[in-house]
Design a protein around this motif. Structure first.
Motif, short mmCIF file in Angstrom:
data_model
loop_
_atom_site.label_atom_id
_atom_site.label_comp_id
_atom_site.label_asym_id
_atom_site.label_seq_id
_atom_site.Cartn_x
_atom_site.Cartn_y
_atom_site.Cartn_z
N GLY A 170 0.74 -1.24 -0.14
CA GLY A 170 0.11 0.06 0.08
C GLY A 170 0.95 1.16 0.10
O GLY A 170 0.63 2.33 -0.71
N TRP B 193 0.00 6.13 4.91
CA TRP B 193 -0.36 5.19 5.90
C TRP B 193 -0.02 5.60 7.18
O TRP B 193 1.04 6.12 7.46
CB TRP B 193 0.33 3.85 5.56
CG TRP B 193 -0.41 3.08 4.28
CD1 TRP B 193 -0.15 3.25 3.12
CD2 TRP B 193 -1.49 2.17 4.45
NE1 TRP B 193 -1.06 2.64 2.29
CE2 TRP B 193 -1.64 1.75 2.99
CE3 TRP B 193 -2.27 1.39 5.37
CZ2 TRP B 193 -2.86 1.12 2.61
CZ3 TRP B 193 -3.02 0.45 4.96
CH2 TRP B 193 -3.25 0.02 3.87
N ALA C 56 -5.57 4.00 6.07
CA ALA C 56 -4.99 4.51 4.76
C ALA C 56 -5.68 5.65 4.44
O ALA C 56 -6.91 5.79 4.73
CB ALA C 56 -5.21 3.31 3.96
N TYR D 215 -8.35 2.50 -5.22
CA TYR D 215 -7.88 2.63 -3.91
C TYR D 215 -8.55 1.55 -2.89
O TYR D 215 -7.95 0.91 -2.13
CB TYR D 215 -8.15 3.97 -3.61
CG TYR D 215 -8.15 4.26 -1.96
CD1 TYR D 215 -6.86 4.11 -1.42
CD2 TYR D 215 -9.00 4.47 -1.30
CE1 TYR D 215 -6.58 4.35 0.11
CE2 TYR D 215 -9.15 5.13 0.07
CZ TYR D 215 -7.85 4.86 0.63
OH TYR D 215 -7.65 5.02 2.03
N ILE E 130 -7.01 -1.62 -0.90
CA ILE E 130 -7.16 -2.15 0.70
C ILE E 130 -7.89 -3.45 0.76
O ILE E 130 -7.38 -4.41 1.83
CB ILE E 130 -8.27 -0.85 1.17
CG1 ILE E 130 -7.55 0.39 1.04
CG2 ILE E 130 -8.49 -1.36 3.00
CD1 ILE E 130 -6.63 0.68 1.68
#
Length: 415
Positions: free
Chosen positions: A170, A181, A207, A226, A230
């Motif tokens: 990520g 993050w 996030a 996005y 996740i």
């Protein structure tokens, strides 16, 4: 006049009177229905369209969460900071030499729905991740924190504490907008920005995708990507999370982008040689570096604050070509343009004063003239007016809780 004519006249008059009475009755019936629907009758059966605007307010958008402290919308007067040329001493339509337009550039970003534009409304003061725990102001004491007013935040609850490296995929993702993050070791502990070399384990992760910057708003496909990212990372931890509604987040991004587009202002001062004369590149570089500028790989000179490395203002070629060591050694230019990016510096008025002084000194050193974008000379009166416009632009940013030069401003006015 015959009896037939008199009868026709009387019949016509009766018909007209009957129509008038019928229309009046219909109008009263419709007005009563409207009054009953809205729960309040206008005094004295006044026309509905007459004075309604004086005492009513059309509800604005709810997204993003941009309520003022006193729950009032921001006045349209903040628009003066984004189209400051309207405040110039003379009309833009007058082409006489003794009139001028302020060298202000509103960074152009076309709104997604121009017909749905609304006055800028302020961002909330306390941007922390939408999860349990104490809320903290973003960027307090220079500490980066999640900012839900400008970011799409997804919190993850790992089954057991995990290291920062567990979300490396990520952190290195390239989605088209910055992703940060954060982690914290407990519900009541502060958030910590995660990097590849961050040590320790974290019981909660967040996030954060930036919703808008100078490249525009985060699109629906970007937000879908996005959330999908996740969704790929969470099972590997494993961690529970609740995915946000991408359509709602896309609406928030568009609204935020419209606010920022209205407030995105740059100021330019041009140092220009007159006639066929030009400034030799080697001399320009020497004068610029003596004044504190540094040549950058971006093709311009930056004036950098020594204490923290912040760029206060920059200087670029008057011609449409970047500066570099080679062309400065081999060629000349008719002038340079000094630029102040109002949202990206703290104390914009003070920085403008500093840039103005540097421009005046360079004008004397290079035997040039200080002009605006239309090559009209800027005297002290014009510079004072521009200074006032810088003040208005900074005030408009603060009105919506975007402090110039803050982490929030740098994020929104980057890209």
């Amino acid at each position: 006049m015959t009896s037939l004519q008199l009868g026709l006249i009387a019949g016509g008059a009766a018909l007209v009177i009957g129509v008038i009475i019928y229309n009046w009755l219909q109008e009263r019936r419709v007005r009563r229905r409207i009054e009953a629907a809205f729960g309040k009758a206008p005094a004295g059966d006044a026309p509905l369209d007459g004075d309604r605007a004086a005492g009513s307010r059309t509800p604005g958008r709810v997204e993003p969460s941009l309520a003022r402290d006193d729950d009032r919308p921001v006045p349209r007067e903040t628009d003066t900071a984004t189209d400051v040329s309207e405040n110039a001493p003379n009309s833009a339509d007058d082409e006489s030499d003794d009139q001028w337009e302020a060298p202000v550039d509103v960074v152009s970003r076309t709104p997604v729905n121009p017909q749905d534009e609304a006055p800028p409304r302020p961002l909330a003061e306390a941007p922390a991740a939408q999860s349990a725990g104490a809320r903290q102001p973003a960027g307090a004491k220079g500490v980066p924190l999640p900012d839900p007013d400008i970011e799409c935040i997804v919190t993850l609850q790992p089954a057991r504490p995990v290291p920062a490296g567990a979300v490396a995929a990520g952190m290195h993702a390239r989605l088209g907008k910055p992703v940060r993050w954060f982690g914290r070791r407990g519900a009541d502990l502060p958030w910590q920005l995660l990097k590849a070399d961050t040590v320790g384990e974290f019981s909660e992760l967040a996030a954060c995708l930036l919703l808008a910057d100078r490249a525009g708003a985060a699109s629906r496909p970007l937000l879908d990507a996005y959330i999908a990212l996740i969704g790929q990372i969470a099972p590997s931890l494993p961690a529970a999370f609740v995915a946000p509604d991408p359509a709602r987040e896309a609406d928030r991004a568009e609204a935020l982008d419209r606010i920022c587009a209205d407030l995105d202002v740059q100021i330019g001062l041009t140092v220009l040689k007159t006639g066929p004369a030009a400034i030799q590149g080697t001399r320009l570089r020497g004068v610029a570096e003596a004044a504190g500028f540094r040549l950058t790989d971006a093709g311009r000179f930056d004036w950098v604050q020594e204490e923290n490395g912040t760029v206060l203002y920059s200087m670029q070629n008057f011609r449409a070509e970047p500066f570099n060591a080679d062309n400065l050694r081999m060629s000349a230019t008719p002038g340079v343009v000094m630029l102040l990016d109002v949202p990206r510096v703290t104390e914009p008025v003070r920085v403008f004063d500093q840039m103005k002084l540097a421009a005046k000194r360079m004008t004397l050193t290079l035997d040039a003239t200080l002009v605006d974008d239309n090559r009209r000379v800027l005297d002290d009166g014009a510079l004072a007016a521009i200074r006032q416009q810088v003040h208005a632009a900074a005030a408009a940013l603060r009105e919506v809780n975007i402090e110039p030069g803050s982490p929030r401003a740098l994020a929104l006015f980057g890209g």
